[in-house]
Motif scaffolding. Structure first.
Motif, PDB file in Angstrom:
ATOM      1  N   ASN A 149     124.864 -10.452   3.372  1.00  0.00           N
ATOM      2  CA  ASN A 149     125.341 -10.212   4.570  1.00  0.00           C
ATOM      3  C   ASN A 149     124.895  -8.872   4.956  1.00  0.00           C
ATOM      4  O   ASN A 149     125.502  -7.829   4.918  1.00  0.00           O
ATOM      5  CB  ASN A 149     127.046 -10.413   4.778  1.00  0.00           C
ATOM      6  N   PRO A 150     123.730  -8.859   5.566  1.00  0.00           N
ATOM      7  CA  PRO A 150     122.856  -7.703   5.833  1.00  0.00           C
ATOM      8  C   PRO A 150     123.698  -6.804   7.057  1.00  0.00           C
ATOM      9  O   PRO A 150     123.540  -5.533   7.046  1.00  0.00           O
ATOM     10  CB  PRO A 150     121.547  -8.312   6.584  1.00  0.00           C
ATOM     11  N   ALA A 151     124.717  -7.508   7.938  1.00  0.00           N
ATOM     12  CA  ALA A 151     125.385  -6.727   8.880  1.00  0.00           C
ATOM     13  C   ALA A 151     126.344  -5.818   8.229  1.00  0.00           C
ATOM     14  O   ALA A 151     126.674  -4.810   8.465  1.00  0.00           O
ATOM     15  CB  ALA A 151     125.891  -7.755   9.734  1.00  0.00           C
ATOM     16  N   LEU A 152     126.743  -5.985   6.843  1.00  0.00           N
ATOM     17  CA  LEU A 152     127.683  -5.202   6.298  1.00  0.00           C
ATOM     18  C   LEU A 152     127.151  -3.559   5.929  1.00  0.00           C
ATOM     19  O   LEU A 152     128.022  -2.597   6.264  1.00  0.00           O
ATOM     20  CB  LEU A 152     128.145  -5.801   5.028  1.00  0.00           C
ATOM     21  N   GLU A 153     125.935  -3.718   5.822  1.00  0.00           N
ATOM     22  CA  GLU A 153     125.498  -2.257   5.688  1.00  0.00           C
ATOM     23  C   GLU A 153     125.463  -1.602   6.795  1.00  0.00           C
ATOM     24  O   GLU A 153     126.241  -0.423   6.604  1.00  0.00           O
ATOM     25  CB  GLU A 153     123.901  -2.420   5.402  1.00  0.00           C
ATOM     26  N   VAL A 282     116.306 -11.525  21.494  1.00  0.00           N
ATOM     27  CA  VAL A 282     115.734 -10.178  22.182  1.00  0.00           C
ATOM     28  C   VAL A 282     116.662  -9.983  23.232  1.00  0.00           C
ATOM     29  O   VAL A 282     117.609 -10.823  23.838  1.00  0.00           O
ATOM     30  CB  VAL A 282     114.699 -10.838  22.733  1.00  0.00           C
ATOM     31  N   PHE A 283     116.953  -8.607  23.423  1.00  0.00           N
ATOM     32  CA  PHE A 283     117.940  -8.013  24.550  1.00  0.00           C
ATOM     33  C   PHE A 283     116.723  -7.360  25.691  1.00  0.00           C
ATOM     34  O   PHE A 283     115.867  -6.382  25.291  1.00  0.00           O
ATOM     35  CB  PHE A 283     118.995  -7.181  23.707  1.00  0.00           C
ATOM     36  N   VAL A 284     116.937  -7.692  26.538  1.00  0.00           N
ATOM     37  CA  VAL A 284     116.228  -7.385  27.944  1.00  0.00           C
ATOM     38  C   VAL A 284     117.203  -6.514  28.941  1.00  0.00           C
ATOM     39  O   VAL A 284     118.039  -7.018  29.351  1.00  0.00           O
ATOM     40  CB  VAL A 284     115.538  -8.488  28.546  1.00  0.00           C
ATOM     41  N   ILE A 285     117.018  -5.115  28.850  1.00  0.00           N
ATOM     42  CA  ILE A 285     117.761  -4.229  29.575  1.00  0.00           C
ATOM     43  C   ILE A 285     116.831  -3.810  30.705  1.00  0.00           C
ATOM     44  O   ILE A 285     116.337  -2.711  30.301  1.00  0.00           O
ATOM     45  CB  ILE A 285     118.341  -3.302  28.682  1.00  0.00           C
ATOM     46  N   PRO A 286     117.300  -3.925  32.007  1.00  0.00           N
ATOM     47  CA  PRO A 286     116.639  -3.112  33.029  1.00  0.00           C
ATOM     48  C   PRO A 286     117.277  -1.609  33.361  1.00  0.00           C
ATOM     49  O   PRO A 286     118.370  -1.525  33.041  1.00  0.00           O
ATOM     50  CB  PRO A 286     116.698  -4.055  34.312  1.00  0.00           C
ATOM     51  N   GLN A 295     113.634  -6.481  20.545  1.00  0.00           N
ATOM     52  CA  GLN A 295     113.327  -7.730  19.900  1.00  0.00           C
ATOM     53  C   GLN A 295     113.674  -7.887  18.488  1.00  0.00           C
ATOM     54  O   GLN A 295     112.856  -6.939  17.615  1.00  0.00           O
ATOM     55  CB  GLN A 295     111.807  -8.138  20.199  1.00  0.00           C
ATOM     56  N   CYS A 296     114.383  -8.594  18.039  1.00  0.00           N
ATOM     57  CA  CYS A 296     114.795  -8.810  16.656  1.00  0.00           C
ATOM     58  C   CYS A 296     114.405 -10.103  16.002  1.00  0.00           C
ATOM     59  O   CYS A 296     114.596 -11.225  16.651  1.00  0.00           O
ATOM     60  CB  CYS A 296     116.174  -8.745  16.279  1.00  0.00           C
ATOM     61  N   ALA A 297     113.657 -10.060  14.963  1.00  0.00           N
ATOM     62  CA  ALA A 297     113.305 -11.653  14.215  1.00  0.00           C
ATOM     63  C   ALA A 297     113.277 -11.279  12.661  1.00  0.00           C
ATOM     64  O   ALA A 297     112.759 -10.522  12.171  1.00  0.00           O
ATOM     65  CB  ALA A 297     111.759 -11.837  14.859  1.00  0.00           C
ATOM     66  N   SER A 298     113.433 -12.705  12.191  1.00  0.00           N
ATOM     67  CA  SER A 298     113.418 -13.020  10.803  1.00  0.00           C
ATOM     68  C   SER A 298     112.170 -13.744  10.822  1.00  0.00           C
ATOM     69  O   SER A 298     112.058 -14.757  11.488  1.00  0.00           O
ATOM     70  CB  SER A 298     114.468 -13.811  10.227  1.00  0.00           C
ATOM     71  N   PHE A 320     121.311  -8.267  13.528  1.00  0.00           N
ATOM     72  CA  PHE A 320     120.630  -8.015  15.042  1.00  0.00           C
ATOM     73  C   PHE A 320     121.570  -7.633  16.420  1.00  0.00           C
ATOM     74  O   PHE A 320     121.235  -6.994  17.201  1.00  0.00           O
ATOM     75  CB  PHE A 320     119.648  -9.390  15.366  1.00  0.00           C
ATOM     76  N   THR A 321     122.788  -8.596  16.252  1.00  0.00           N
ATOM     77  CA  THR A 321     123.628  -8.417  17.307  1.00  0.00           C
ATOM     78  C   THR A 321     124.179  -6.752  17.301  1.00  0.00           C
ATOM     79  O   THR A 321     124.160  -6.111  18.284  1.00  0.00           O
ATOM     80  CB  THR A 321     124.986  -9.205  17.241  1.00  0.00           C
TER      81      THR A 321
END
Length: 335
Positions: A149-153, A282-286, A295-298, A320-321
């Motif tokens: 569970n990578p988010a735990l780190e 991907v998160f796009v923020i103007p 941009q997050c990817a496996s 990623f979130t």
């Protein structure tokens, strides 16, 4: 504990690696981490031997480290290294212990040095003590809970924060983004890529890329709500992804109070007969005059199908979130 002791037993590792055919850098990383573990164990034993009155404090330091994220990883390093070295493991283990013990044999400590070392171990268990980043990353990567569970780190506080302060590719945008401490940071080779963060594990590779883009007229200013909606639309977001990408989900949300498009996507390409695929978000923020893309990817080899990549993405999706949500626009709060 004198600071040079840590340096001493880390330097000894290079001697042992001369006896090992390190075809993969992973062996070097595991060996360095194992040397650190042995050195710390022997140092704690030395403190307890020379200062029996600190026995309770030694046990407290042991407990703090062993129950931490890096302490859990330390328990796995030995087994991982044993597998990596195969029949060379017994000799490696023997020489490592002998040489580190020899280097520390005549070490005499003062009460103050012993107390400072114990304090360092406790701080280390919280990611605050003296510990080279490559060893920290290896210990965290070896933690099986974080692997599953990578988010735990990040959720447990093992994170590093990148800042664009003074970065020429940021186009004047001042923001911070956090990422797992086990990941490696790398400069982007392309003009618009500010930074990359790379995470590797036994089940695949993950990457986060920070990209800035200048908005063309008439969007090169503070956007109206209508213009923001247009910029964040699914049709525009797909144009920001690699050609041939497919959007699986698209929605409008907010990051640091700013309107943001969040899209999940899949991208498959073929090179010399090998299919390479990425699945991510991907998160796009103007911002006034610019866009930030997180941009997050496996990704990996998809020649035999997407099963492994799909499974890896399911594991890393929550991470990623967290990375996207960690973005803070410093310039916004300076205004």
């Amino acid at each position: 504990m004198k600071p040079h002791i840590l340096i001493t037993f880390l330097a000894l590792i290079n001697l042992f690696l001369g006896q090992v055919s390190a075809k993969e850098s992973n062996i070097t990383k595991l060996s360095s981490a194992y040397g650190f573990i042995i050195g710390q164990e022997l140092s704690l034993e030395l403190v307890e031997k020379q200062f029996p009155n600190l026995s309770t404090e030694v046990k407290a330091a042991w407990f703090a480290f062993n129950t931490s994220g890096i302490g859990e990883g330390a328990k796995s390093v030995k087994g991982d290294l044993e597998v990596a070295l195969g029949d060379k493991w017994p000799e490696f283990k023997r020489k490592m212990s002998e040489q580190i013990s020899l280097a520390m044999k005549d070490q005499q400590l003062t009460q103050k040095q012993a107390e400072e070392f114990l304090n360092q171990v406790k701080k280390r268990s919280k990611g605050q003590g003296l510990l080279p980043q490559p060893i920290l990353a290896t210990l965290l990567s070896a933690n099986k809970r974080f692997e599953n569970n990578p988010a735990l780190e990040m959720a447990e506080g093992w994170k590093t924060t990148f800042s664009t302060k003074g970065h020429e590719k940021a186009k004047g945008m001042k923001f911070k983004v956090s990422y797992p401490s086990s990941w490696q940071a790398a400069e982007g080779s392309r003009p618009n890529i500010v930074q990359k963060f790379i995470g590797k594990s036994t089940s695949g590779m993950d990457m986060v890329t920070l990209t800035t883009k200048s908005l063309p007229p008439p969007f090169d200013k503070k956007l109206t709500p209508e213009e923001t909606k247009e910029i964040l639309s699914k049709d525009v977001v797909i144009e920001m992804l690699p050609s041939g990408s497919k959007i699986l989900l698209h929605k409008i949300t907010k990051i640091d109070g700013e309107p943001c498009a969040m899209a999940e996507f899949i991208f498959v390409t073929e090179r010399v007969g090998i299919k390479i695929a990425q699945k991510g978000m991907v998160f796009v923020i103007p911002r006034p005059g610019n866009l930030l893309l997180i941009q997050c990817a496996s990704g990996g080899d998809a020649t035999k199908g997407m099963k492994d990549i799909d499974e890896r993405y399911l594991k890393t999706k929550s991470l990623f979130t967290l990375i996207g949500a960690s973005c803070v626009f410093v310039d916004k709060w300076e205004e």
